[in-house]
Design an enzyme around this catalytic site. Structure first.
Site, PDB file in Angstrom:
ATOM      1  N   ASP A  95     -35.270  41.710  27.491  1.00 29.31           N
ATOM      2  CA  ASP A  95     -34.115  41.647  28.666  1.00 29.31           C
ATOM      3  C   ASP A  95     -32.931  42.149  28.073  1.00 29.31           C
ATOM      4  O   ASP A  95     -32.836  42.209  26.879  1.00 29.31           O
ATOM      5  CB  ASP A  95     -33.763  40.172  28.923  1.00 29.31           C
ATOM      6  CG  ASP A  95     -33.116  40.217  30.274  1.00 29.31           C
ATOM      7  OD1 ASP A  95     -32.672  41.100  30.895  1.00 29.31           O
ATOM      8  OD2 ASP A  95     -32.480  38.949  30.699  1.00 29.31           O
ATOM      9  N   SER A  96     -32.168  42.846  29.038  1.00 34.95           N
ATOM     10  CA  SER A  96     -31.029  43.537  28.308  1.00 34.95           C
ATOM     11  C   SER A  96     -29.882  42.645  27.752  1.00 34.95           C
ATOM     12  O   SER A  96     -29.049  43.245  27.213  1.00 34.95           O
ATOM     13  CB  SER A  96     -30.627  44.687  29.303  1.00 34.95           C
ATOM     14  OG  SER A  96     -29.915  43.732  30.428  1.00 34.95           O
ATOM     15  N   ASP A 149     -27.662  44.998  33.873  1.00 37.80           N
ATOM     16  CA  ASP A 149     -27.384  44.712  35.119  1.00 37.80           C
ATOM     17  C   ASP A 149     -26.268  43.555  35.147  1.00 37.80           C
ATOM     18  O   ASP A 149     -26.364  43.066  34.033  1.00 37.80           O
ATOM     19  CB  ASP A 149     -28.385  44.402  35.986  1.00 37.80           C
ATOM     20  CG  ASP A 149     -28.993  43.045  35.474  1.00 37.80           C
ATOM     21  OD1 ASP A 149     -29.087  42.926  34.322  1.00 37.80           O
ATOM     22  OD2 ASP A 149     -29.581  42.375  36.493  1.00 37.80           O
ATOM     23  N   ASP A 268     -41.517  36.020  34.322  1.00 37.32           N
ATOM     24  CA  ASP A 268     -41.161  35.152  33.174  1.00 37.32           C
ATOM     25  C   ASP A 268     -40.297  34.029  33.593  1.00 37.32           C
ATOM     26  O   ASP A 268     -39.725  33.965  34.389  1.00 37.32           O
ATOM     27  CB  ASP A 268     -40.412  36.115  32.028  1.00 37.32           C
ATOM     28  CG  ASP A 268     -38.993  36.078  32.370  1.00 37.32           C
ATOM     29  OD1 ASP A 268     -38.017  35.346  32.048  1.00 37.32           O
ATOM     30  OD2 ASP A 268     -38.681  36.778  33.513  1.00 37.32           O
ATOM     31  N   CYS A 306     -58.787  20.293  32.518  1.00 37.79           N
ATOM     32  CA  CYS A 306     -58.184  21.434  31.334  1.00 37.79           C
ATOM     33  C   CYS A 306     -58.979  21.319  30.038  1.00 37.79           C
ATOM     34  O   CYS A 306     -59.026  20.283  29.554  1.00 37.79           O
ATOM     35  CB  CYS A 306     -56.680  21.224  31.234  1.00 37.79           C
ATOM     36  SG  CYS A 306     -55.799  22.290  29.906  1.00 37.79           S
ATOM     37  N   CYS A 308     -57.671  22.677  27.325  1.00 38.08           N
ATOM     38  CA  CYS A 308     -56.741  23.227  25.960  1.00 38.08           C
ATOM     39  C   CYS A 308     -56.982  22.248  25.019  1.00 38.08           C
ATOM     40  O   CYS A 308     -57.603  21.213  25.019  1.00 38.08           O
ATOM     41  CB  CYS A 308     -55.625  23.258  26.500  1.00 38.08           C
ATOM     42  SG  CYS A 308     -54.501  21.754  26.607  1.00 38.08           S
ATOM     43  N   CYS A 311     -55.394  18.594  25.518  1.00 36.93           N
ATOM     44  CA  CYS A 311     -56.493  17.781  26.293  1.00 36.93           C
ATOM     45  C   CYS A 311     -57.737  17.406  25.795  1.00 36.93           C
ATOM     46  O   CYS A 311     -58.274  16.364  26.291  1.00 36.93           O
ATOM     47  CB  CYS A 311     -56.328  18.503  27.774  1.00 36.93           C
ATOM     48  SG  CYS A 311     -54.869  18.650  28.730  1.00 36.93           S
ATOM     49  N   HIS A 337     -50.142  22.919  26.228  1.00 34.58           N
ATOM     50  CA  HIS A 337     -50.954  22.630  27.304  1.00 34.58           C
ATOM     51  C   HIS A 337     -50.246  23.383  28.402  1.00 34.58           C
ATOM     52  O   HIS A 337     -51.129  24.225  29.223  1.00 34.58           O
ATOM     53  CB  HIS A 337     -50.862  21.136  27.566  1.00 34.58           C
ATOM     54  CG  HIS A 337     -51.244  20.797  29.031  1.00 34.58           C
ATOM     55  ND1 HIS A 337     -52.426  20.978  29.433  1.00 34.58           N
ATOM     56  CD2 HIS A 337     -50.446  20.647  30.269  1.00 34.58           C
ATOM     57  CE1 HIS A 337     -52.348  20.724  30.888  1.00 34.58           C
ATOM     58  NE2 HIS A 337     -51.251  20.495  31.153  1.00 34.58           N
TER      59      HIS A 337
END
Length: 380
Positions: A95-96, A149, A268, A306, A308, A311, A337
């Site tokens: 990001d700028s 911007d 994002d 899940c 992961c 979990c 997670h």
């Protein structure tokens, strides 16, 4: 590659504008729709770069303003660029610093030249211009850079939003003129707040300049959810179909499904990582606050659906104990997670688009999520 990046649409959904694609960067290919974890200072909080890669993340986001303040863009350039500096084998989008014009409004001022900051660390002056923002990002070695911007705050009067988008358009032209790298892509950003006519004006201005991709900015900054979705859809409809479409700062799982249906490719947000550190997890049954007493003797997994690591190995009772005890492992486990949940969501979305059933998938997936409101804009 013919340019700094290549983008191709590989599938389009039957019942919506959702699409899947392949974005090729100098640091590898990214399957879209793609969510980028936020690593503001070249680190996604509580996670190691190889862990992100193992989850399936092939691109992360970092912030040019914060890295220019510390450790400095030149240093990172000397270290071989941001991806090598942080040990991430994939691509990086920077990001700028335009968002900081709003989030750090108390320590900056904006004029035609650019944004004048006082460092949030030591008060040292820093002027971020369209030209210096590009120079910083080129030094950082980002695969995708963002034009500087002015992120229009909410609420803003029509006149104020018009002034903001016109400044953004002038800065966009200066940003593109300042780029000297042939290996780093540059995206332009559409502004316009929640005003339909201004969104159309900004989209027309920015897409006429000729960037490698386009982003919708100034959304999910406090405006009503319905207005955010309406302006996001309008922005997407005015972006070229042959280039990547990026919705900045969004969002919750429900936000992502809605935005993917509009035709956005990239996202994002700090929500999965920040919420994890606050004891909140996203699951197939909706949000869970691990702080609640109901989990004190709960031996079940955070999300039985899940796979992961947290979990598979930790109970809700243990995670609650860790969180209430202030243990670092709580932030680690919940962040892992949540990012696993987001990565899985993106994979499922891509598969549903490929089969032409995204609309039905989105309806089924979100059925158990309940209220999924967006959060206020914050720094990660």
């Amino acid at each position: 590659m013919n340019g700094p990046i290549e983008f191709s649409v590989t599938a389009v959904d039957r019942g919506s504008d959702a699409r899947s694609g392949r974005l090729v960067t100098p640091h590898g290919a990214v399957a879209t729709p793609a969510f980028m974890p936020v690593g503001t200072r070249a680190a996604v909080k509580a996670m190691a770069p190889d862990e992100l890669w193992s989850m399936g993340y092939t691109m992360v986001l970092a912030n040019a303003y914060h890295l220019a303040i510390r450790p400095g863009a030149a240093l990172i350039g000397e270290m071989g660029g941001i991806a090598r500096f942080m040990g991430f084998p994939g691509a990086v989008l920077t990001d700028s610093g335009g968002f900081q014009a709003m989030s750090l409004a108390k320590i900056n001022s904006i004029n035609e030249e650019g944004i004048r900051f006082r460092s949030h660390l030591d008060g040292a002056p820093l002027t971020l211009t369209p030209e210096s923002a590009i120079e910083i990002q080129q030094q950082l070695g980002a695969d995708i850079m963002m034009a500087l911007d002015e992120c229009t705050p909410y609420p803003a009067e029509h006149r104020r939003a018009l002034k903001s988008l016109e400044l953004t358009a002038r800065w966009a032209e200066r940003s593109l003129a300042a780029r000297t790298s042939t290996t780093q892509a540059l995206f332009g950003i559409i502004q316009g707040s929640i005003f339909e006519d201004l969104r159309r004006t900004s989209a027309s201005q920015i897409t006429s300049i000729g960037f490698d991709g386009y982003a919708a900015g100034g959304l999910s900054v406090g405006e009503p959810k319905a207005a955010m979705l309406e302006m996001a859809a309008l922005s997407a409809s005015m972006m070229p179909g042959g280039k990547p479409r990026y919705l900045m700062g969004v969002g919750t799982p429900a936000d992502l499904l809605a935005a993917i249906a509009m035709g956005f490719d990239m996202f994002d947000c700090v929500i999965p990582t920040r919420n994890a550190r606050n004891g909140c997890a996203f699951t197939s049954q909706g949000r869970i606050s691990i702080k609640q007493a109901a989990h004190a003797r709960d031996s079940t997994a955070l999300d039985p659906a899940c796979d992961c690591r947290p979990c598979r190995t930790h109970s809700r009772a243990y995670l609650r104990h860790l969180y209430l005890s202030g243990e670092i492992l709580a932030a680690r486990a919940l962040t892992e997670h949540n990012l696993h949940f987001y990565a899985s969501l993106m994979r499922q979305c891509r598969a549903a688009i490929a089969s032409g059933d995204f609309k039905a998938y989105a309806k089924d997936a979100s059925a158990g999520w309940g209220n999924d409101n967006a959060a206020e804009p914050v720094e990660e």
